[in-house]
Scaffold this motif. Structure first.
Motif, mmCIF file in Angstrom:
data_model
loop_
_atom_site.group_PDB
_atom_site.id
_atom_site.type_symbol
_atom_site.label_atom_id
_atom_site.label_comp_id
_atom_site.label_asym_id
_atom_site.label_seq_id
_atom_site.Cartn_x
_atom_site.Cartn_y
_atom_site.Cartn_z
ATOM 1 N N GLY A 28 60.981 41.279 45.693
ATOM 2 C CA GLY A 28 60.071 41.608 46.789
ATOM 3 C C GLY A 28 60.180 43.070 47.194
ATOM 4 N N ALA A 29 61.398 43.585 47.264
ATOM 5 C CA ALA A 29 61.595 44.995 47.622
ATOM 6 C C ALA A 29 60.971 45.921 46.580
ATOM 7 N N CYS A 30 61.160 45.611 45.300
ATOM 8 C CA CYS A 30 60.607 46.460 44.239
ATOM 9 C C CYS A 30 59.081 46.431 44.259
ATOM 10 N N VAL A 31 58.519 45.227 44.461
ATOM 11 C CA VAL A 31 57.059 45.105 44.518
ATOM 12 C C VAL A 31 56.502 45.890 45.703
ATOM 13 N N TRP A 32 57.170 45.817 46.866
ATOM 14 C CA TRP A 32 56.683 46.525 48.042
ATOM 15 C C TRP A 32 56.699 48.040 47.826
ATOM 16 N N LEU A 33 57.791 48.554 47.263
ATOM 17 C CA LEU A 33 57.861 49.997 47.004
ATOM 18 C C LEU A 33 56.788 50.427 46.005
ATOM 19 N N THR A 34 56.514 49.591 45.015
ATOM 20 C CA THR A 34 55.476 49.905 44.034
ATOM 21 C C THR A 34 54.093 49.892 44.687
ATOM 22 N N TRP A 35 53.823 48.880 45.500
ATOM 23 C CA TRP A 35 52.542 48.806 46.202
ATOM 24 C C TRP A 35 52.357 49.996 47.137
ATOM 25 N N ASN A 36 53.392 50.382 47.841
ATOM 26 C CA ASN A 36 53.318 51.533 48.748
ATOM 27 C C ASN A 36 52.986 52.807 47.972
ATOM 28 N N LEU A 37 53.579 52.958 46.783
ATOM 29 C CA LEU A 37 53.276 54.119 45.941
ATOM 30 C C LEU A 37 51.813 54.106 45.512
ATOM 31 N N PHE A 38 51.349 52.963 45.015
ATOM 32 C CA PHE A 38 49.967 52.864 44.552
ATOM 33 C C PHE A 38 48.967 53.078 45.700
ATOM 34 N N ASP A 39 49.349 52.649 46.894
ATOM 35 C CA ASP A 39 48.452 52.737 48.037
ATOM 36 C C ASP A 39 48.325 54.162 48.569
ATOM 37 N N LYS A 40 49.401 54.937 48.508
ATOM 38 C CA LYS A 40 49.424 56.237 49.181
ATOM 39 C C LYS A 40 49.353 57.438 48.252
ATOM 40 N N ALA A 41 49.612 57.231 46.979
ATOM 41 C CA ALA A 41 49.659 58.363 46.048
ATOM 42 C C ALA A 41 48.363 58.463 45.253
ATOM 43 N N ASP A 42 48.025 59.668 44.841
ATOM 44 C CA ASP A 42 46.929 59.905 43.903
ATOM 45 C C ASP A 42 47.516 59.739 42.499
ATOM 46 N N LEU A 43 47.294 58.569 41.910
ATOM 47 C CA LEU A 43 47.982 58.221 40.670
ATOM 48 C C LEU A 43 47.560 59.118 39.506
ATOM 49 N N SER A 44 46.291 59.491 39.448
ATOM 50 C CA SER A 44 45.843 60.357 38.348
ATOM 51 C C SER A 44 46.498 61.737 38.444
ATOM 52 N N ALA A 45 46.590 62.234 39.674
ATOM 53 C CA ALA A 45 47.251 63.539 39.856
ATOM 54 C C ALA A 45 48.746 63.439 39.565
ATOM 55 N N LEU A 46 49.343 62.318 39.953
ATOM 56 C CA LEU A 46 50.771 62.104 39.695
ATOM 57 C C LEU A 46 51.036 62.076 38.200
ATOM 58 N N TRP A 47 50.205 61.345 37.461
ATOM 59 C CA TRP A 47 50.408 61.240 36.010
ATOM 60 C C TRP A 47 50.225 62.593 35.324
ATOM 61 N N ALA A 48 49.304 63.391 35.836
ATOM 62 C CA ALA A 48 49.031 64.697 35.219
ATOM 63 C C ALA A 48 50.058 65.750 35.584
ATOM 64 N N ARG A 49 50.922 65.466 36.526
ATOM 65 C CA ARG A 49 51.884 66.473 36.983
ATOM 66 C C ARG A 49 52.954 66.715 35.928
ATOM 67 N N ARG A 50 53.047 67.927 35.466
ATOM 68 C CA ARG A 50 53.985 68.282 34.404
ATOM 69 C C ARG A 50 55.293 68.809 34.976
ATOM 70 N N GLY A 51 56.321 68.732 34.164
ATOM 71 C CA GLY A 51 57.605 69.258 34.568
ATOM 72 C C GLY A 51 57.668 70.762 34.438
ATOM 73 N N ASP A 52 58.696 71.351 35.016
ATOM 74 C CA ASP A 52 58.838 72.809 34.967
ATOM 75 C C ASP A 52 59.614 73.279 33.744
ATOM 76 N N GLY A 53 60.016 72.324 32.871
ATOM 77 C CA GLY A 53 60.711 72.691 31.641
ATOM 78 C C GLY A 53 62.192 72.937 31.789
ATOM 79 N N SER A 54 62.745 72.678 32.981
ATOM 80 C CA SER A 54 64.167 72.948 33.209
ATOM 81 C C SER A 54 65.069 71.911 32.554
ATOM 82 N N MET A 55 64.504 70.786 32.115
ATOM 83 C CA MET A 55 65.305 69.746 31.465
ATOM 84 C C MET A 55 64.661 69.381 30.136
ATOM 85 N N PRO A 56 65.376 69.513 29.020
ATOM 86 C CA PRO A 56 64.822 69.075 27.730
ATOM 87 C C PRO A 56 64.710 67.554 27.673
#
Length: 433
Positions: free
Chosen positions: A176-204
């Motif tokens: 239940g806790a995992c599902v709630w955190l996932t739902w909260n993410l989907f509800d409040k975040a722009d998922l397409s923008a999140l997926w497109a967000r690239r790293g800064d290259g500091s970690m291989p």
């Protein structure tokens, strides 16, 4: 007479006391794959790899790790022995003393570290709910509470914990806790923008893979302490691999996403503060309580490791070790000690490369006679070379990772040494004739 869950570390569990099925192992290892530390490891991947790169590293590292974890779990089911007792088959009775001592040191440290993580998260929740001046903000209070809870679970033993607590209701609260955190993410975040967000290259990518695989590999020295109560090897393997992969991938991915979307990098506890703001902090509270299961596993398996060296009951040792972990969490600064624990833990990846080759190839899952007491020099040499390789790779070429190369090298070297030993023995026999 032995009762379920009260076997000494040296004894093989009787068939009538092997009660864990696939669902039990899934519940246990899903729970152990979920935790605040897993979320925070995901947060480490976020800046350097971005969302898509981090998810790929987590998926690949977790998948490779749980296959190894499941394979080692089957060793406990095949032999009915605890992890450290099973090592006697590979290293010899005296050779198993060193890994038992190393396991004890790392488990006491990680048990204390888990208590500290729970204490800090509880303090964040208490501050958010009651304000800065509340009695519930006391670090000493939370240290004693979580140390006592983890010790109590360890004293009751794995069968009581898994079948009476985790399987009946604990797993559902955690889901239940995992599902709630996932739902909260989907509800409040722009998922397409999140997926497109690239790293800064500091970690291989290879380093991200090594971080992801480190979580399942960290449980290799413990898993047979629980899988020895399993009924069937196939169900133990499947339940372990699926359960840990689901929990580890889910929570580590949430750690990446919450860090990228909600966390303020200027805050020390940025991820915890972001999680505390979801669902009135209830999901974080449930995950916080689940973290006590990780501390339970550390304390219980530390007691089993000591039981290999001293003729004392596991439940009495668990009580003592739980008190030591709580005291360390209360008094000791662990900023530098954590690096020492990671240094010790690095020896277990190559060790289990040796163990897997010995169990599945050389001894064919126990169908061949167990080795004589003493030392098995070829397995110790292969383990030592694998550990040395790990540290050379980690320091000189961190971008390629170290865990899997060290594991495969130690296992492959054992195959070469064992075949060389057989050829030498055959020559000696022929010359004697």
């Amino acid at each position: 007479m032995n009762t379920p869950g009260r076997y000494s570390p040296h004894q093989s569990v009787a068939p009538e006391h092997r009660v864990f099925g696939g669902r039990d192992m899934f519940s246990l290892w899903f729970s152990l794959g979920v935790g605040l530390m897993v979320l925070q490891l995901g947060a480490l991947l976020a800046p350097g790899l971005g969302m898509s790169g981090a998810l790929l590293a987590i998926a690949c590292g977790s998948a490779a790790g749980v296959l190894l974890l499941g394979a080692v779990a089957v060793i406990g089911t095949d032999t009915g022995l605890s992890s450290m007792a099973a090592l006697k088959l590979t290293l010899g009775s005296r050779g198993a003393v060193l890994p038992a001592l190393l396991n004890l040191v790392q488990l006491v440290g990680w048990g204390a570290f888990e208590i500290i993580i729970m204490r800090d998260a509880a303090s964040v929740l208490a501050t958010r709910a009651f304000g800065e001046g509340s009695l519930l903000n006391s670090p000493a209070l939370w240290t004693l509470f979580f140390g006592g809870l983890a010790t109590l679970l360890a004293v009751t033993g794995p069968l009581t914990f898994v079948r009476r607590i985790l399987r009946k209701w604990g797993i559902w609260l955690l889901l239940g806790a995992c599902v709630w955190l996932t739902w909260n993410l989907f509800d409040k975040a722009d998922l397409s923008a999140l997926w497109a967000r690239r790293g800064d290259g500091s970690m291989p990518f290879a380093l991200g893979f090594d971080i992801a695989i480190a979580m399942p590999l960290s449980w290799l020295p413990l898993i047979a302490d629980y899988s020895r109560f399993g009924r069937a090897a196939v169900r133990v393997f499947g339940g372990t691999a699926l359960g840990f992969f689901a929990g580890n991938f889910w929570l580590m991915s949430l750690g990446v996403a919450y860090t990228l979307v909600f966390a303020d990098g200027s805050e020390v506890n940025a991820l915890l503060l972001a999680l505390a703001g979801a669902g009135l902090g209830i999901p974080l509270l449930l995950i916080l309580l689940d973290e006590s299961e990780n501390a339970f596993a550390d304390i219980h398996s530390a007691a089993v490791s000591v039981g290999i060296l001293l003729p004392l009951k596991v439940e009495h040792l668990a009580l003592t070790i739980g008190a030591i972990c709580t005291l360390i969490a209360w008094l000791a600064p662990l900023a530098e000690y954590q690096n020492f624990l990671l240094l010790i833990g690095s020896v277990f990846a190559p060790l289990f490369g040796v163990v897997l080759v010995d169990h599945y190839i050389l001894r064919r899952r126990g169908r061949l006679a167990a080795p004589a007491a003493g030392l098995r020099w070829e397995t110790l040499l292969a383990w030592g070379c694998g550990a040395a390789t790990y540290h050379v790779l980690a320091s000189a070429w961190p971008e390629i990772g170290a865990s899997l190369p060290a594991l495969f090298l130690s296992g492959g070297l054992l195959l070469v040494l064992s075949r060389f030993g057989r050829v030498t023995a055959d020559i000696a026999v022929s010359e004697s004739r």
